[in-house]
Scaffold this motif. Structure first.
Motif, mmCIF file in Angstrom:
data_model
loop_
_atom_site.group_PDB
_atom_site.id
_atom_site.type_symbol
_atom_site.label_atom_id
_atom_site.label_comp_id
_atom_site.label_asym_id
_atom_site.label_seq_id
_atom_site.Cartn_x
_atom_site.Cartn_y
_atom_site.Cartn_z
ATOM 1 N N TYR A 56 1.815 -29.771 51.744
ATOM 2 C CA TYR A 56 2.807 -30.709 51.216
ATOM 3 C C TYR A 56 3.265 -30.165 49.876
ATOM 4 C CZ TYR A 56 5.026 -35.093 49.805
ATOM 5 O OH TYR A 56 5.938 -36.038 49.408
ATOM 6 N N PRO A 57 4.572 -30.038 49.643
ATOM 7 C CA PRO A 57 5.049 -29.263 48.489
ATOM 8 C C PRO A 57 4.903 -29.932 47.138
ATOM 9 C CG PRO A 57 6.908 -30.194 49.688
ATOM 10 C CD PRO A 57 5.688 -30.468 50.505
ATOM 11 N N VAL A 58 4.699 -31.254 47.102
ATOM 12 C CA VAL A 58 4.553 -31.946 45.824
ATOM 13 C C VAL A 58 3.074 -32.004 45.467
ATOM 14 C CG1 VAL A 58 4.963 -34.054 44.524
ATOM 15 C CG2 VAL A 58 6.622 -33.313 46.260
ATOM 16 N N ILE A 59 2.726 -31.387 44.324
ATOM 17 C CA ILE A 59 1.326 -31.288 43.910
ATOM 18 C C ILE A 59 0.971 -32.430 42.966
ATOM 19 C CG2 ILE A 59 -0.282 -29.931 42.511
ATOM 20 C CD1 ILE A 59 0.888 -27.434 43.661
ATOM 21 N N THR A 60 -0.097 -33.146 43.333
ATOM 22 C CA THR A 60 -0.725 -34.095 42.421
ATOM 23 C C THR A 60 -2.145 -33.592 42.161
ATOM 24 O OG1 THR A 60 -1.720 -35.517 44.113
ATOM 25 C CG2 THR A 60 0.590 -35.948 43.522
ATOM 26 N N GLU A 61 -2.849 -34.278 41.282
ATOM 27 C CA GLU A 61 -4.214 -33.855 40.968
ATOM 28 C C GLU A 61 -5.157 -34.031 42.151
ATOM 29 O OE1 GLU A 61 -2.279 -34.318 37.022
ATOM 30 O OE2 GLU A 61 -2.195 -35.386 38.943
ATOM 31 N N SER A 62 -4.732 -34.788 43.170
ATOM 32 C CA SER A 62 -5.564 -34.953 44.369
ATOM 33 C C SER A 62 -5.269 -33.918 45.450
ATOM 34 C CB SER A 62 -5.383 -36.361 44.950
ATOM 35 O OG SER A 62 -4.044 -36.564 45.371
ATOM 36 N N THR A 63 -4.301 -33.030 45.215
ATOM 37 C CA THR A 63 -4.065 -31.934 46.152
ATOM 38 C C THR A 63 -5.359 -31.116 46.277
ATOM 39 O OG1 THR A 63 -1.713 -31.806 45.594
ATOM 40 C CG2 THR A 63 -2.710 -29.836 46.565
ATOM 41 N N PRO A 64 -5.751 -30.759 47.513
ATOM 42 C CA PRO A 64 -7.020 -30.025 47.675
ATOM 43 C C PRO A 64 -7.066 -28.738 46.868
ATOM 44 C CG PRO A 64 -6.188 -30.776 49.799
ATOM 45 C CD PRO A 64 -5.104 -31.051 48.803
ATOM 46 N N LEU A 65 -8.262 -28.383 46.441
ATOM 47 C CA LEU A 65 -8.488 -27.132 45.726
ATOM 48 C C LEU A 65 -9.018 -26.110 46.715
ATOM 49 C CD1 LEU A 65 -10.246 -28.405 42.459
ATOM 50 C CD2 LEU A 65 -7.794 -28.111 42.897
ATOM 51 N N THR A 81 15.038 -18.208 46.454
ATOM 52 C CA THR A 81 15.419 -19.627 46.470
ATOM 53 C C THR A 81 14.220 -20.568 46.413
ATOM 54 O OG1 THR A 81 15.463 -19.699 48.897
ATOM 55 C CG2 THR A 81 17.523 -19.141 47.770
ATOM 56 N N SER A 82 12.994 -20.038 46.512
ATOM 57 C CA SER A 82 11.833 -20.918 46.369
ATOM 58 C C SER A 82 11.784 -21.452 44.944
ATOM 59 C CB SER A 82 10.542 -20.186 46.724
ATOM 60 O OG SER A 82 10.348 -19.064 45.897
ATOM 61 N N LEU A 83 11.147 -22.601 44.778
ATOM 62 C CA LEU A 83 11.205 -23.341 43.523
ATOM 63 C C LEU A 83 9.913 -23.200 42.728
ATOM 64 C CD1 LEU A 83 12.833 -26.620 44.892
ATOM 65 C CD2 LEU A 83 13.990 -24.628 43.899
ATOM 66 N N TRP A 84 10.056 -23.206 41.417
ATOM 67 C CA TRP A 84 8.881 -23.076 40.551
ATOM 68 C C TRP A 84 9.146 -23.795 39.240
ATOM 69 C CZ3 TRP A 84 4.513 -21.427 42.602
ATOM 70 C CH2 TRP A 84 3.411 -21.250 41.749
ATOM 71 N N THR A 85 8.089 -23.959 38.469
ATOM 72 C CA THR A 85 8.181 -24.599 37.158
ATOM 73 C C THR A 85 7.494 -23.723 36.122
ATOM 74 O OG1 THR A 85 8.209 -26.835 38.098
ATOM 75 C CG2 THR A 85 7.531 -26.624 35.800
ATOM 76 N N VAL A 86 8.173 -23.435 35.038
ATOM 77 C CA VAL A 86 7.563 -22.735 33.910
ATOM 78 C C VAL A 86 7.530 -23.700 32.732
ATOM 79 C CG1 VAL A 86 8.162 -20.422 34.679
ATOM 80 C CG2 VAL A 86 9.788 -21.700 33.286
ATOM 81 N N THR A 87 6.487 -23.601 31.914
ATOM 82 C CA THR A 87 6.255 -24.592 30.865
ATOM 83 C C THR A 87 5.991 -23.895 29.542
ATOM 84 O OG1 THR A 87 5.222 -26.036 32.521
ATOM 85 C CG2 THR A 87 4.869 -26.597 30.195
ATOM 86 N N VAL A 137 6.802 -24.886 44.777
ATOM 87 C CA VAL A 137 5.798 -25.795 44.228
ATOM 88 C C VAL A 137 6.505 -26.789 43.307
ATOM 89 C CG1 VAL A 137 3.832 -25.984 42.667
ATOM 90 C CG2 VAL A 137 3.867 -24.182 44.381
ATOM 91 N N LEU A 138 6.201 -28.063 43.501
ATOM 92 C CA LEU A 138 6.737 -29.126 42.652
ATOM 93 C C LEU A 138 5.561 -29.922 42.089
ATOM 94 C CD1 LEU A 138 9.543 -30.402 45.071
ATOM 95 C CD2 LEU A 138 9.827 -28.840 43.144
ATOM 96 N N PHE A 139 5.470 -30.020 40.776
ATOM 97 C CA PHE A 139 4.359 -30.726 40.149
ATOM 98 C C PHE A 139 4.745 -32.162 39.807
ATOM 99 C CE2 PHE A 139 3.351 -26.277 39.284
ATOM 100 C CZ PHE A 139 2.010 -26.233 39.610
ATOM 101 N N ASP A 140 3.911 -33.085 40.231
ATOM 102 C CA ASP A 140 4.066 -34.490 39.873
ATOM 103 C C ASP A 140 3.233 -34.749 38.617
ATOM 104 O OD1 ASP A 140 3.878 -37.237 39.591
ATOM 105 O OD2 ASP A 140 3.710 -37.632 41.733
ATOM 106 N N ASN A 141 3.892 -35.027 37.492
ATOM 107 C CA ASN A 141 3.214 -35.217 36.213
ATOM 108 C C ASN A 141 2.945 -36.676 35.872
ATOM 109 O OD1 ASN A 141 2.885 -32.497 34.891
ATOM 110 N ND2 ASN A 141 5.078 -32.403 35.371
ATOM 111 N N THR A 142 2.943 -37.525 36.892
ATOM 112 C CA THR A 142 2.735 -38.949 36.650
ATOM 113 C C THR A 142 1.419 -39.212 35.930
ATOM 114 O OG1 THR A 142 4.036 -39.559 38.601
ATOM 115 C CG2 THR A 142 2.507 -41.208 37.746
ATOM 116 N N LYS A 143 0.366 -38.502 36.303
ATOM 117 C CA LYS A 143 -0.959 -38.809 35.751
ATOM 118 C C LYS A 143 -1.030 -38.525 34.257
ATOM 119 C CE LYS A 143 -5.898 -38.270 36.623
ATOM 120 N NZ LYS A 143 -6.949 -37.652 37.483
ATOM 121 N N ILE A 144 -0.593 -37.330 33.825
ATOM 122 C CA ILE A 144 -0.666 -37.016 32.397
ATOM 123 C C ILE A 144 0.232 -37.963 31.605
ATOM 124 C CG2 ILE A 144 1.105 -35.198 32.497
ATOM 125 C CD1 ILE A 144 -2.002 -35.287 30.196
ATOM 126 N N LYS A 145 1.362 -38.363 32.165
ATOM 127 C CA LYS A 145 2.257 -39.292 31.478
ATOM 128 C C LYS A 145 1.640 -40.680 31.378
ATOM 129 C CE LYS A 145 6.519 -36.904 32.813
ATOM 130 N NZ LYS A 145 7.754 -36.964 33.622
#
Length: 327
Positions: A106-115, A186-192, A269-277
């Motif tokens: 699943y492309p949206v990563i949360t902290e519960s995504t398997p390691l 065309t694949s998606l990424w996030t740099v911080t 990869v799409l990161f869901d930052n709900t938890k840190i927020k």
């Protein structure tokens, strides 16, 4: 708060050190004293965490928070548990977002995504570190918090091939040579940017609610790899001569890229930052890549000793291009 950073002068950690001091934190840095980066206001403990028996000064202290920026192996964690058990109210381990499931289901990563990442030793060892810490938390109430950065930059160039601590791809753009972008770009990424990462990270220091939890801290800006390389080229005021080559092909020709590509950057990869927020009120990344990469290039211009055009990397890039054209 009295806080110990093991490390604290690196690409990611320097910004967090400076922000912690700006927030009034009593910050100590434990390192070997080899870095050219100076953190004004931080107290220094000179030594090697890998030789704890020689760190007599360290054993005199108790801490509100200990952060290890440079733990990579399970034995590093085992040492730290022994060293800081009963000595800190919070121990923060810097893990990696590359530990998340590869390939993703699943492309949206949360902290519960398997390691699970069986393609890269680096990620596997970070996962083992996390498992040991979770065990220490469950069985001994060792007060852990886990943070998983993803492609965070300040003094490095956050691209897949010929970047990070290498200046090869930037130099190839400047000199009009072809550069490689994996896949069709065309694949998606996030740099911080590390200044943005620091806002979330420093908010976790001493936060009792964060004990036992894991967090990733990233920007919400999502870019295709084509856009990342185009923005880099724009910042260099040049056109990028892009050659798109499949990640599988790149790694078949030069297997050393397997970790950074097939095990990390080859798919969207799409990161869901709900938890840190939720835990750090008001956290928001505000530095777009178009601005951040200009800061990086400006820093490199002012510190040319860090412009590293690595010959071995250059040979690998040329070899991939040569084999690709010969098909």
């Amino acid at each position: 708060m009295k806080v110990l950073f093991i490390g604290g002068t690196g690409n990611i950690s320097t910004a967090s050190s400076r922000l912690a001091l700006a927030k009034g934190i009593d910050l100590y840095l434990l390192n070997r004293g080899n870095s050219n980066t100076r953190i004004v206001g931080a107290k220094s403990i000179i030594g090697d965490i890998g030789q704890p028996d020689a760190l007599g000064e360290l054993k005199e202290h108790e801490w509100d928070v200990v952060v290890n920026w440079i733990a990579f192996m399970p034995e590093d964690i085992e040492r730290d548990i022994q060293l800081f058990r009963g000595k800190t109210k919070q121990y923060i381990f810097i893990s990696s977002a590359s530990c998340y499931q590869t390939p993703l289901t699943y492309p949206v990563i949360t902290e519960s995504t398997p390691l699970v990442n069986n393609l890269w030793d680096y990620s596997q060892n970070k996962i083992r570190c996390e498992h040991r810490l979770q065990k220490a938390y469950r069985k001994e109430e060792f007060p852990i918090t886990i943070v998983r950065p993803s492609l965070t930059y300040d003094t490095v160039i956050p691209i897949a091939i010929g970047g990070f601590d290498k200046y090869n791809t930037a130099n190839r753009i400047l000199t009009g040579k072809e550069i490689i972008v994996h896949g069709d770009g065309t694949s998606l990424w996030t740099v911080t940017h590390s200044d943005d990462f620091a806002k979330g990270f420093v908010g976790l220091l001493g936060l009792r609610q964060a004990i036992g939890h894991a967090f990733h801290i990233t920007s919400d800006e999502v870019l295709s790899w084509n856009m990342i390389y185009k923005i880099l080229a724009d910042a260099l005021e040049k056109e990028a001569k892009i050659v798109h080559i499949a990640s599988d092909f790149i790694c078949s020709v030069e297997p050393s890229f397997t970790g950074t590509l097939l095990a990390d950057k080859a798919e969207s990869v799409l990161f869901d930052n709900t938890k840190i927020k939720t835990f750090v009120s008001g956290y928001k990344a505000t530095i777009p890549f178009a601005e951040g990469i200009k800061r990086t290039l400006s820093w490199l211009h002012d510190n040319p000793e860090f412009i590293n055009i690595d010959q071995q990397t250059e040979e690998k890039i040329e070899n991939i291009l040569s084999v690709y054209r010969s098909q």
